[in-house]
Scaffold this active site. Structure first.
Site, PDB file in Angstrom:
ATOM      1  N   GLN A 182       0.849  -0.907   0.024  1.00 19.76           N
ATOM      2  CA  GLN A 182       0.241   0.320  -0.020  1.00 19.76           C
ATOM      3  C   GLN A 182       0.704   0.908   0.153  1.00 19.76           C
ATOM      4  O   GLN A 182       0.743   2.306  -0.459  1.00 19.76           O
ATOM      5  CB  GLN A 182      -0.733  -0.071   1.294  1.00 19.76           C
ATOM      6  CG  GLN A 182      -2.316  -1.306   0.718  1.00 19.76           C
ATOM      7  CD  GLN A 182      -2.955  -1.788   2.566  1.00 19.76           C
ATOM      8  OE1 GLN A 182      -3.303  -2.030   2.719  1.00 19.76           O
ATOM      9  NE2 GLN A 182      -3.554   0.372   2.721  1.00 19.76           N
ATOM     10  N   GLU A 187     -13.244   5.039   4.621  1.00 18.96           N
ATOM     11  CA  GLU A 187     -13.306   4.385   5.659  1.00 18.96           C
ATOM     12  C   GLU A 187     -14.483   4.569   6.104  1.00 18.96           C
ATOM     13  O   GLU A 187     -14.514   4.449   8.086  1.00 18.96           O
ATOM     14  CB  GLU A 187     -11.827   4.115   6.975  1.00 18.96           C
ATOM     15  CG  GLU A 187     -11.026   3.956   5.351  1.00 18.96           C
ATOM     16  CD  GLU A 187      -9.441   4.636   5.641  1.00 18.96           C
ATOM     17  OE1 GLU A 187      -8.795   5.992   6.494  1.00 18.96           O
ATOM     18  OE2 GLU A 187      -8.552   4.110   5.480  1.00 18.96           O
ATOM     19  N   ARG A 225      -9.175  -0.446   7.063  1.00 20.80           N
ATOM     20  CA  ARG A 225     -10.468   0.548   6.312  1.00 20.80           C
ATOM     21  C   ARG A 225     -10.586   1.388   7.410  1.00 20.80           C
ATOM     22  O   ARG A 225     -12.277   1.803   8.081  1.00 20.80           O
ATOM     23  CB  ARG A 225     -11.559  -0.703   5.849  1.00 20.80           C
ATOM     24  CG  ARG A 225     -12.235   0.373   5.012  1.00 20.80           C
ATOM     25  CD  ARG A 225     -13.169  -0.440   4.481  1.00 20.80           C
ATOM     26  NE  ARG A 225     -13.730   0.753   3.117  1.00 20.80           N
ATOM     27  CZ  ARG A 225     -14.135  -0.583   2.243  1.00 20.80           C
ATOM     28  NH1 ARG A 225     -13.887  -0.863   2.086  1.00 20.80           N
ATOM     29  NH2 ARG A 225     -14.521   1.121   0.895  1.00 20.80           N
ATOM     30  N   CYS A 226      -9.949   2.345   8.672  1.00 30.99           N
ATOM     31  CA  CYS A 226      -9.833   3.510   9.394  1.00 30.99           C
ATOM     32  C   CYS A 226      -8.816   3.780   8.726  1.00 30.99           C
ATOM     33  O   CYS A 226      -7.237   3.257   8.918  1.00 30.99           O
ATOM     34  CB  CYS A 226     -10.645   2.850  10.378  1.00 30.99           C
ATOM     35  SG  CYS A 226      -9.692   1.791  11.968  1.00 30.99           S
TER      36      CYS A 226
END
Lengths: 807, 165, 287
Positions: A238, A761, A385-386
């Site tokens: 990522q 997110e 996902r945050c």
């Protein structure tokens, strides 16, 4: 030029495909034809394959490793152990959190499935066979599985490599299994608020250990060219540039001789931020063998060894007046980091941005302390996902708001409305040190309440409760309200860096003579449609149709340095760089246009895709014409070409927010929860592509649903990881997944060049408390304050039983 | 162990190879034939990313030995578009309705949809959801995939009707 | 997750298959749909050296009804069970159950024989076969023999089947016309094994239950035929009291493990809930 000349303004806007259009995705063409290029699709000449030997035990001493039999298998090239890595000083690697993590276990294993040896063979079948044949002799040690017992007096020291070290990367360590204490806020003030509060509540809110589990697991291919001294590393990264820097620091290969390529990535969700032993072992193996080495983890390895998330035990306390005005917040977190502190947080933030936990509320005084501890579990602590620890913070405050509402006998929505930071207060300085950029919470909340007929739902709930009480129904109805504020877009260099690299991001663009362009960015999409949406931002800025702007990411040889994609930072940071690089292009284009039209720059005005001479609308220069001129007809002294680069260090984070509502029906006899309705209103500032935003919200809500209703990486008392396959780990199918209703308000970020905030997110952050609050709300009339996540059928049934509802 | 000779038709082309009996079909397709459409997601037959069509059945190719597919007729996502490059209605549907994000599940989803619509050309939303329940997607939340399948069903039915008229 | 290697055989006749098993003894396994065995092999929990694939033996597939019995070939897939008109007409509980097994792709491959023969307590068909009073037809080196489904299962993965035998078909009496039936399965998600499941078959005459059969899935290390619970319904109108008694008797024979689906106590209770719901639905459906 002819068709462009005759097009209406609307047609030109449509052709531009800029910000605000629901442009179809550019990346789809290859994916729908099976022509994506994921790491396991990459095949290099002479490539061999690595596989791990992993520990069956959570805690054991390694007495010996014997690879003789494995090495004798035809096709086996090498077996690496810590003994091989130690002379290279690579048996440990630095983590993003200032700790070290064993690449291959040296004297002890500290979690089940820890990497012990790396077997390299001609293909994955032989590697797998040989891995079975590596003999490791273990002496089992008692494991620590319960984080609450990690710092007990006499608790066995897990990390002998740092035993006795009283100072860690984040300050004092008070126990061998203690990592750090992190504190922020006004302790004295918060203590006083809690002591003197008219109404106070306190609750232990645990956010269970979960795993992002993208559909593609982690993988890498290292290819060392010994003659040139160059390393090429393909991987599920990522943040490819950070990987290059880390790889250079670890291997001592100069950074310009390392090329990191993140090809297509099959979902990340935080799983692919960190650096894992598999990456390092593939590099070492390629250096040793001189051929490309591929490593692909399987699903069990993925779930049990790379990158868990959460595992936060949060004790929240709120004080309020009798009429529901919150006067103070306290929170202590016991953070289970597993065997190594490998949290993927900005360096100075060992608990991420957990101090966003005052949420959307104007809380005058607050204090947070976090203790990180080691246990015999896999390392990780990624932001699934945050943004960093933001979903934990949102879960704590949104649960506590419901707990407080219940104590006050006040409606949870009303309590929230009463305590919101008001629009006039922005920019708002929170008690825990953040400056919220913009928001209009009451409008969002009211829009949500009207859209769902909140009052009507509460009436229906009251009737349903009566029916259950009368024995006419066996179904409880729960209404979950969640109002969240995120903090994303890390981040300003004054407070955010990773291993010393400031968390800026970048965009570089070259406009070609014929009027198309290529732009490269420092981020890396894992499905977020960057190739589509960055082009839209650029299109609006430079007047070149998004169809004519190619977007590239993920190759460190070509892309400008950036910190990557996680924490919803692509739009807030790299998206800002894209807007700004576009403005640089347009500024030069304006000079060229003035030259072409023989007027002063100031006589020009911009219109979609061209400069026009003020008052002389027929005199114009389109971007296409300007691009051509940039290569052959320039003002005197101007450098040819039309390209620019921008490195953007944001002045602040962005603060997306939203109002969510969940209606759940609970089958009292089985404990099954069915989500009848889920409404999500998101405010992510300026909306670049509504189609993509909706898709992000759907996906995030589905992940939130999975987390709240079933996901858990559990361990038994021996530290055996439970259910690390997709049979047990709850990734919902289309059948379980609810239908989502989406809505929005738009409150632009005042400091972002185009006012955008990021959205990927938000639905996870806001969704989890909405589900949880709905389930618990179903029992609130029975005096239930809190129930543990995930809300699996059996846990909910347990509550039904405790509440005397079962037969 | 001795090698096995396998022969099958993949996307209309006859392919063969000498492989170990234990070679999983997914590995045969990806490593021996060089396809990149079918993906490996879970390896325990739960995620469906490896779904291909074999003799009129949707099959998870991670849970089938290549030798079991001897003499079979296999279609993968690579075989869906027309030879002239025209996208199949299902591929078009996924693109039009934003039915994919990271794209990793997509080839399996498309192949499963292909068989689903052959067996049930006009499915309800609920039938679509059950029909794709052997395929996990981590990105989309399925809602747009359901729309994509509907889009494809409509287009395929229109094409069928036009052909009949 | 890579399986160990093996020799692969694809015989064209049952005799040939039996002969291969006889030749290779313990080291050989039969391969049907493969959706239980192949995952086990990939996890290296099973490592047969010889695999005998039955897919070319045409006689092992198909559904037929004659002489008051239904016979289903062992290699008949779940999808074929679902689409069988014979079963939809005469024994719809099989379709209802098969639809709750795994997912569409797995059902194209998974076979009835594989589901009932491998002894996995999580499988759904074994309890259903017990409920239907099925007989398993086994072919071995010494010829054919028959074993009642209700007596077939000894423990998890241990059955009455001997090494070298192949389950070729199941046979059961065609349920009486107008019978009521239901298979109720509680699970966490599509693709999961049952937290608990119950199969119920019953017949009513003049408002009274004249026959009943209840069996339970995944609440012990074998499927459970709930004889006493079944008996408790017969002769009653299947009123609340009779159902309560049957449910209590069904719960009483469970011995579930605690796992991710829930603690043993919960799974016992869910066996009761599933049995109750299946009884009610079966009664509703009975004519």
């Amino acid at each position: 030029m002819s068709d462009a000349a005759t097009m209406t303004l609307e047609e030109r806007e449509a052709t531009l495909g800029g910000v605000g259009t629901a442009r179809k995705r550019k990346e789809d063409v290859r994916f729908i034809q099976g022509a994506g290029n994921y790491v396991d699709d990459v095949k290099l000449p002479g490539m061999v394959f690595g596989d791990f030997v992993r520990s069956p035990y959570a805690h054991a001493r390694i007495k010996s490793i014997n690879a003789e039999v494995a090495l004798a298998v035809p096709g086996v090239k090498a077996v690496l152990t810590a003994a091989d890595l130690k002379p290279l000083n690579l048996h440990y690697m630095p983590t993003l959190a200032g700790d070290v993590q064993a690449v291959l276990a040296e004297e002890k294993v500290l979690f089940q499935n820890q990497e012990v040896a790396f077997v390299i063979a001609e293909d994955r079948y032989i590697a797998s066979d040989a891995a079975e044949l590596v003999e490791v002799d273990y002496e089992e040690l008692p494991p620590i599985v319960d984080a609450f017992k990690a710092m007990d007096e006499g608790a066995i020291c897990l990390r002998e490599d740092i035993q006795g070290k009283t100072e860690g990367a984040h300050g004092a360590r008070k126990h061998d299994n203690h990592i750090f204490t992190w504190e922020i806020g006004d302790k004295e003030g918060a203590d006083k608020a809690l002591e003197t509060g008219e109404v106070t509540v306190k609750e232990l809110v645990t956010y269970q250990r979960v795993h992002p589990s993208p559909l593609e697991t982690c993988a890498s291919i290292a290819s060392m060219d010994k003659i040139k001294g160059e390393l090429t590393l393909y991987g599920t990264f990522q943040a490819p540039h950070v990987v290059r820097t880390v790889a250079s620091l670890l291997s001592a290969i100069p950074e310009h001789k390392i090329r990191v390529i993140a090809p297509d990535i099959g979902g990340g969700f935080g799983n692919k931020v960190g650096v894992y032993p598999g990456y390092v072992c593939s590099i070492v193996a390629s250096i040793v063998l001189g051929v490309p080495v591929k490593w692909v983890e399987d699903r069990i390895e993925n779930l049990s060894a790379t990158a868990f998330a959460r595992d936060y035990h949060m004790t929240g306390e709120l004080a309020a007046t009798k009429d529901g005005k919150i006067t103070g917040l306290k929170c202590h977190v016991l953070a289970d980091h597993g065997a190594f502190d490998a949290c993927a947080d900005p360096t100075k933030w060992p608990a991420g941005f957990f101090n966003i936990c005052t949420g959307s509320y104007d809380i005058p005084v607050a204090h947070v302390s976090v203790d990180g501890v080691y246990t015999n579990k896999a390392p990780g602590g990624v932001a699934y996902r945050c943004s960093f620890r933001v979903t934990e913070a949102a879960y704590m405050i949104e649960r506590m708001m419901d707990v407080l509402a219940q104590k006050l006998e006040m409606d949870p929505a009303e309590l929230r409305l009463k305590n919101f930071v008001q629009p006039a207060q922005f920019p708002y300085n929170s008690a825990l040190g953040w400056e919220y950029d913009s928001g209009d919470y009451p409008t969002a909340m009211n829009q949500m309440m009207q859209a769902v007929d909140y009052a009507g739902l509460r009436r229906e709930q009251a009737e349903q409760r009566d029916k259950v009480a009368r024995g006419e129904s066996r179904s409880l109805m729960g209404i979950g309200v969640s109002f969240f504020t995120e903090i994303v877009g890390a981040g300003p260099s004054r407070n955010c860096d990773i291993l010393g690299v400031a968390m800026f991001d970048s965009c570089e663009i070259r406009v070609h003579p014929t009027g198309s362009a290529i732009a490269r960015l420092g981020t890396k999409s894992q499905g977020q449609a960057h190739e589509t949406t960055y082009a839209q931002i650029l299109a609006t800025e430079i007047g070149i149709p998004s169809e004519d702007i190619g977007i590239e990411e993920g190759d460190t040889d070509t892309a400008p340095y950036g910190l990557g994609t996680y924490g919803s930072r692509s739009t807030p940071v790299a998206g800002a760089a894209a807007a700004r690089v576009g403005r640089k292009i347009r500024a030069k284009a304006q000079k060229i246009a003035a030259h072409l039209l023989e007027v002063a720059e100031g006589d020009l005005e911009w219109e979609i895709d061209r400069f026009k001479v003020k008052g002389l609308p027929e005199k114009e220069a389109t971007m296409k014409e300007i691009a051509w001129a940039a290569y052959n007809n320039l003002p005197e002294g101007m450098e040819p070409g039309l390209e620019a680069v921008d490195y953007y260090d944001p002045p602040n984070m962005t603060y997306p927010f939203g109002a969510y509502l969940c209606v759940a029906d609970i089958d009292v006899d089985t404990g099954e929860t069915s989500i009848r309705r889920f409404y999500a209103l998101d405010d992510c500032g300026t909306r670049i592509n509504p189609m993509v935003i909706e898709g992000q919200v759907h996906g995030g809500l589905t992940e939130a649903f999975g987390i709240a209703m079933g996901q858990e990486i559990a361990y038994d008392e021996l530290g055996n990881v439970q259910g690390a396959s997709l049979m047990d780990y709850f990734l919902p199918t289309a059948v379980e997944t609810p239908v989502w209703e989406t809505d929005f308000t738009v409150t632009p970020s005042p400091h972002h060049p185009i006012g955008a905030k990021g959205v990927g997110e938000s639905p996870n952050v806001g969704g989890v408390p909405a589900f949880s609050n709905a389930v618990i709300d179903a029992f609130s009339h029975l005096g239930v304050k809190h129930m543990p996540m995930p809300h699996t059928a059996w846990r909910v049934w347990q509550q039904c039983k405790e509440s005397g509802l079962t037969k | 162990m001795s090698k096995q000779h396998v022969k099958m038709t993949v996307n209309g082309t006859e392919v063969e190879g000498d492989i170990e009996a234990r070679t999983l079909l997914i590995h045969f397709l990806r490593e021996n034939i060089g396809l990149t459409g079918p993906h490996i997601g879970c390896e325990t037959s739960h995620c469906g990313a490896c779904t291909v069509d074999i003799d009129g059945r949707s099959v998870k190719s991670c849970t089938l030995f290549a030798v079991q597919a001897q003499e079979s007729d296999i279609t993968t996502v690579e075989g869906m578009a027309s030879p002239d490059g025209t996208l199949h209605a299902i591929q078009e549907g996924f693109m039009q309705e934003h039915g994919l994000q990271c794209g990793f599940c997509t080839p399996g989803m498309i192949m499963r949809t292909h068989r689903l619509l052959k067996e049930n050309p006009d499915p309800t939303d609920e039938e679509i959801r059950w029909g794709i329940s052997g395929n996990l997607c981590r990105c989309t939340g399925y809602q747009n995939i359901v729309k994509a399948v509907r889009y494809a069903a409509k287009k395929l039915n229109e094409t069928t009707r036009e052909a009949a008229e | 997750m890579i399986p160990g290697d093996f020799e692969y055989y694809r015989p064209n006749s049952l005799d040939e298959a039996v002969q291969l098993l006889a030749t290779h003894g313990d080291d050989a396994r039969v391969l049907a749909g493969g959706h239980s065995l192949i995952p086990m092999m990939k996890l290296r929990l099973a490592a047969p050296e010889h695999l005998v694939d039955l897919r070319n033996i045409a006689s092992l597939s198909g559904v037929s009804e004659s002489g008051g019995d239904i016979t289903i070939g062992a290699m008949t897939t779940q999808t074929e069970l679902i689409t069988s008109t014979v079963l939809s007409e005469h024994c719809p509980i099989i379709r209802e159950t098969a639809l709750l097994i795994a997912d569409p792709q797995v059902r194209y491959c998974g076979t009835l024989g594989g589901n009932v023969a491998n002894g996995d307590p999580g499988n759904d068909m074994p309890a259903l076969m017990q409920c239907l009073g099925a007989t398993y037809i086994l072919q071995g080196p010494d010829g054919m023999r028959e074993v009642e489904a209700r007596g077939f299962y000894e423990a998890a993965y241990f059955t009455e089947m001997n090494d070298g035998e192949i389950l070729t078909a199941v046979r059961f009496p065609t349920p009486a016309a107008g019978h009521g039936y239901a298979y109720k399965k509680l699970k966490r998600k599509v693709g999961d094994y049952a937290t608990a499941a119950a199969a119920v078959l019953l017949s009513m005459k003049d408002g009274n239950c004249v026959s009943a059969s209840i069996a339970l899935t995944n609440v012990a290390d074998t499927p459970l035929y709930a004889q006493a619970a079944s008996d408790a319904l017969v002769g009653t109108t299947i009123d609340a009291a009779a159902i309560d008694e049957a449910v209590a008797l069904a719960e009483g024979i469970t011995e579930p493990a605690s796992d991710g689906r829930g603690p043993a106590e919960y799974r016992t209770k869910m066996a009761g809930v599933m049995a109750r719901r299946a009884i009610l639905e079966a009664k509703e459906r009975a004519q």
